[in-house]
Design a protein around this motif. Structure first.
Motif, mmCIF file in Angstrom:
data_model
loop_
_atom_site.group_PDB
_atom_site.id
_atom_site.type_symbol
_atom_site.label_atom_id
_atom_site.label_comp_id
_atom_site.label_asym_id
_atom_site.label_seq_id
_atom_site.Cartn_x
_atom_site.Cartn_y
_atom_site.Cartn_z
ATOM 1 N N ALA A 77 0.872 -1.175 0.034
ATOM 2 C CA ALA A 77 -0.102 -0.135 0.174
ATOM 3 C C ALA A 77 0.846 1.331 0.002
ATOM 4 C CB ALA A 77 -0.882 0.116 1.329
ATOM 5 N N THR A 78 1.872 1.387 0.819
ATOM 6 C CA THR A 78 2.648 2.496 0.983
ATOM 7 C C THR A 78 3.150 3.381 -0.238
ATOM 8 O OG1 THR A 78 2.922 2.108 3.306
ATOM 9 C CG2 THR A 78 4.594 3.764 2.299
ATOM 10 N N PRO A 79 3.887 2.291 -1.121
ATOM 11 C CA PRO A 79 4.374 2.720 -2.296
ATOM 12 C C PRO A 79 3.586 3.224 -3.232
ATOM 13 C CG PRO A 79 5.352 0.648 -1.836
ATOM 14 C CD PRO A 79 4.213 0.893 -0.906
ATOM 15 N N THR A 80 2.228 2.910 -3.003
ATOM 16 C CA THR A 80 1.049 3.680 -4.240
ATOM 17 C C THR A 80 1.066 5.134 -3.815
ATOM 18 O OG1 THR A 80 -0.797 3.084 -2.751
ATOM 19 C CG2 THR A 80 -0.102 1.328 -4.357
ATOM 20 N N LEU A 81 1.450 5.668 -2.919
ATOM 21 C CA LEU A 81 1.396 6.969 -2.557
ATOM 22 C C LEU A 81 2.292 7.646 -3.742
ATOM 23 C CD1 LEU A 81 1.678 7.325 1.276
ATOM 24 C CD2 LEU A 81 -0.236 7.734 0.031
ATOM 25 N N ILE A 82 3.292 7.099 -4.420
ATOM 26 C CA ILE A 82 3.958 7.585 -5.423
ATOM 27 C C ILE A 82 2.994 7.990 -6.563
ATOM 28 C CG2 ILE A 82 5.556 7.018 -7.136
ATOM 29 C CD1 ILE A 82 7.077 7.772 -4.521
ATOM 30 N N LEU A 83 2.192 7.232 -6.923
ATOM 31 C CA LEU A 83 1.097 7.105 -7.917
ATOM 32 C C LEU A 83 0.083 8.202 -7.590
ATOM 33 C CD1 LEU A 83 0.425 3.345 -8.781
ATOM 34 C CD2 LEU A 83 2.084 4.989 -9.902
ATOM 35 N N VAL A 84 -0.278 8.477 -6.332
ATOM 36 C CA VAL A 84 -0.990 9.570 -5.697
ATOM 37 C C VAL A 84 -0.421 10.684 -6.045
ATOM 38 C CG1 VAL A 84 -2.409 10.359 -3.991
ATOM 39 C CG2 VAL A 84 -2.311 7.946 -4.206
ATOM 40 N N GLY A 85 0.959 10.683 -5.772
ATOM 41 C CA GLY A 85 1.657 12.077 -5.946
ATOM 42 C C GLY A 85 1.816 12.462 -7.543
ATOM 43 N N TYR A 86 1.755 11.288 -8.324
ATOM 44 C CA TYR A 86 1.698 11.680 -9.558
ATOM 45 C C TYR A 86 0.450 12.210 -10.036
ATOM 46 C CZ TYR A 86 1.223 10.538 -14.528
ATOM 47 O OH TYR A 86 0.791 10.565 -15.931
ATOM 48 N N HIS A 87 -0.733 11.587 -9.757
ATOM 49 C CA HIS A 87 -1.961 12.071 -9.616
ATOM 50 C C HIS A 87 -2.067 13.683 -9.372
ATOM 51 C CE1 HIS A 87 -6.295 12.489 -9.861
ATOM 52 N NE2 HIS A 87 -6.075 13.137 -8.570
ATOM 53 N N ILE A 88 -1.531 14.017 -8.216
ATOM 54 C CA ILE A 88 -1.620 15.332 -7.650
ATOM 55 C C ILE A 88 -0.771 16.279 -8.570
ATOM 56 C CG2 ILE A 88 -0.666 16.871 -5.917
ATOM 57 C CD1 ILE A 88 -1.481 14.833 -3.654
ATOM 58 N N LEU A 89 0.363 15.896 -9.113
ATOM 59 C CA LEU A 89 1.274 16.519 -10.038
ATOM 60 C C LEU A 89 0.186 17.059 -11.523
ATOM 61 C CD1 LEU A 89 4.891 15.170 -9.985
ATOM 62 C CD2 LEU A 89 3.906 17.422 -9.104
ATOM 63 N N ARG A 90 -0.315 15.775 -11.888
ATOM 64 C CA ARG A 90 -1.038 16.076 -13.113
ATOM 65 C C ARG A 90 -2.350 17.082 -12.733
ATOM 66 N NH1 ARG A 90 -2.733 10.692 -16.127
ATOM 67 N NH2 ARG A 90 -3.722 12.591 -17.368
ATOM 68 N N SER A 91 -2.992 16.861 -11.606
ATOM 69 C CA SER A 91 -4.029 17.688 -11.442
ATOM 70 C C SER A 91 -3.752 19.309 -11.083
ATOM 71 C CB SER A 91 -4.756 17.206 -10.232
ATOM 72 O OG SER A 91 -4.907 15.947 -10.324
ATOM 73 N N SER A 92 -2.300 19.439 -10.507
ATOM 74 C CA SER A 92 -1.813 20.766 -10.160
ATOM 75 C C SER A 92 -1.387 21.643 -11.632
ATOM 76 C CB SER A 92 -0.488 20.584 -9.289
ATOM 77 O OG SER A 92 0.604 20.062 -10.097
ATOM 78 N N GLY A 93 -1.418 20.953 -12.650
ATOM 79 C CA GLY A 93 -1.022 21.599 -13.940
ATOM 80 C C GLY A 93 0.387 21.762 -14.284
ATOM 81 N N ALA A 94 1.221 20.912 -13.542
ATOM 82 C CA ALA A 94 2.617 20.912 -13.729
ATOM 83 C C ALA A 94 2.818 20.055 -15.365
ATOM 84 C CB ALA A 94 3.249 19.981 -12.935
ATOM 85 N N LYS A 95 3.298 20.724 -16.190
ATOM 86 C CA LYS A 95 3.468 20.340 -17.552
ATOM 87 C C LYS A 95 4.299 19.085 -17.688
ATOM 88 C CE LYS A 95 2.996 24.994 -19.949
ATOM 89 N NZ LYS A 95 3.698 26.083 -20.388
ATOM 90 N N PHE A 96 5.246 18.715 -17.110
ATOM 91 C CA PHE A 96 6.251 17.548 -17.116
ATOM 92 C C PHE A 96 5.148 16.425 -16.652
ATOM 93 C CE2 PHE A 96 6.931 18.976 -12.794
ATOM 94 C CZ PHE A 96 6.851 17.813 -12.082
ATOM 95 N N ALA A 97 4.231 16.693 -15.795
ATOM 96 C CA ALA A 97 3.483 15.406 -15.351
ATOM 97 C C ALA A 97 2.699 14.664 -16.195
ATOM 98 C CB ALA A 97 2.550 15.856 -14.222
#
Length: 225
Positions: A77-97
């Motif tokens: 479970a804990t490593p999936t927070l990496i994927l949640v972080g990726y989702h947050i980056l995309r939702s934030s509008g970061a272009k590289f995401a």
């Protein structure tokens, strides 16, 4: 006292799981990366719950088996927070995401951390469980594994980076606060007789992550209208 704190943490996590499930259903986000938070919250509810009822179950095979599942859930479970972080980056509008390479890297880090945790820790931990009674709770701990594993540190660093991006782009501070508190809390020894501080910091982190994802999803929905 710790029994009541673990029980309260379990209750809060269960409420959070229901809240997340309802929100994800309403947003039709069950197949999105944000849904991994539900898995993490459930695993932490289980983790705190088993510790809370340790005295009721008693020392023995049942508690040992139930406790070993805590370590397996942590590894997956804990490593999936990496994927949640990726989702947050995309939702934030970061272009590289939005680049496909970023998605690939996020998945590779997630899978790499799962494998690393299982091979480097979990397999050994579940074979070397030792019952301890501390601060009024009875639980099984792994012998010979002190301090936070590298997996947790890497996840924390990634979330800290994500929090800084969100802070810079949206002036949203809560993810940074939740992540920083987890790090700072490990460095500062408070004069309290309890073994629950890390668990409390974890809850604050999960709440800050969830609040950040809902904030960004609400912002995205608002822009679309």
């Amino acid at each position: 006292m710790d029994v009541w704190i673990y029980s309260a943490l379990t209750l809060v996590y269960l409420i959070l799981v229901v809240w997340m499930a309802i929100d994800l259903t309403q947003r039709k986000q069950w197949l999105a990366y944000s849904s991994f938070q539900l898995f993490v919250a459930f695993s932490l509810a289980y983790d705190n719950g088993i510790i809370a009822v340790g005295n009721l179950i008693g020392d023995g095979e049942v508690l040992m088996v139930l406790s070993s599942l805590r370590f397996w859930l942590h590894a997956f479970a804990t490593p999936t927070l990496i994927l949640v972080g990726y989702h947050i980056l995309r939702s934030s509008g970061a272009k590289f995401a939005n680049r496909s390479i970023t998605s690939v890297v996020a998945w590779l880090i997630n899978l790499g951390l799962v494998i690393y945790q299982i091979v480097g820790f979990t397999l050994s931990e579940v074979k070397n469980l030792k019952v301890i009674e501390e601060y009024g709770v009875l639980r099984y701990m792994a012998e010979g594994h002190g301090g936070p594993p590298m997996m947790v540190i890497i996840v924390g660093i990634v979330l800290l980076f994500v929090s800084l991006v969100v802070l810079f782009k949206h002036k949203w501070v809560w993810l940074f606060v939740g992540t920083a508190l987890l790090f700072v809390g490990q460095l500062i020894s408070l004069p309290v007789e309890t073994g629950t501080l890390t668990n409390v910091y974890e809850l604050i982190l999960i709440l800050s992550i969830w609040r950040t994802t809902t904030f960004l999803m609400d912002s995205t929905d608002h822009r679309r209208r």
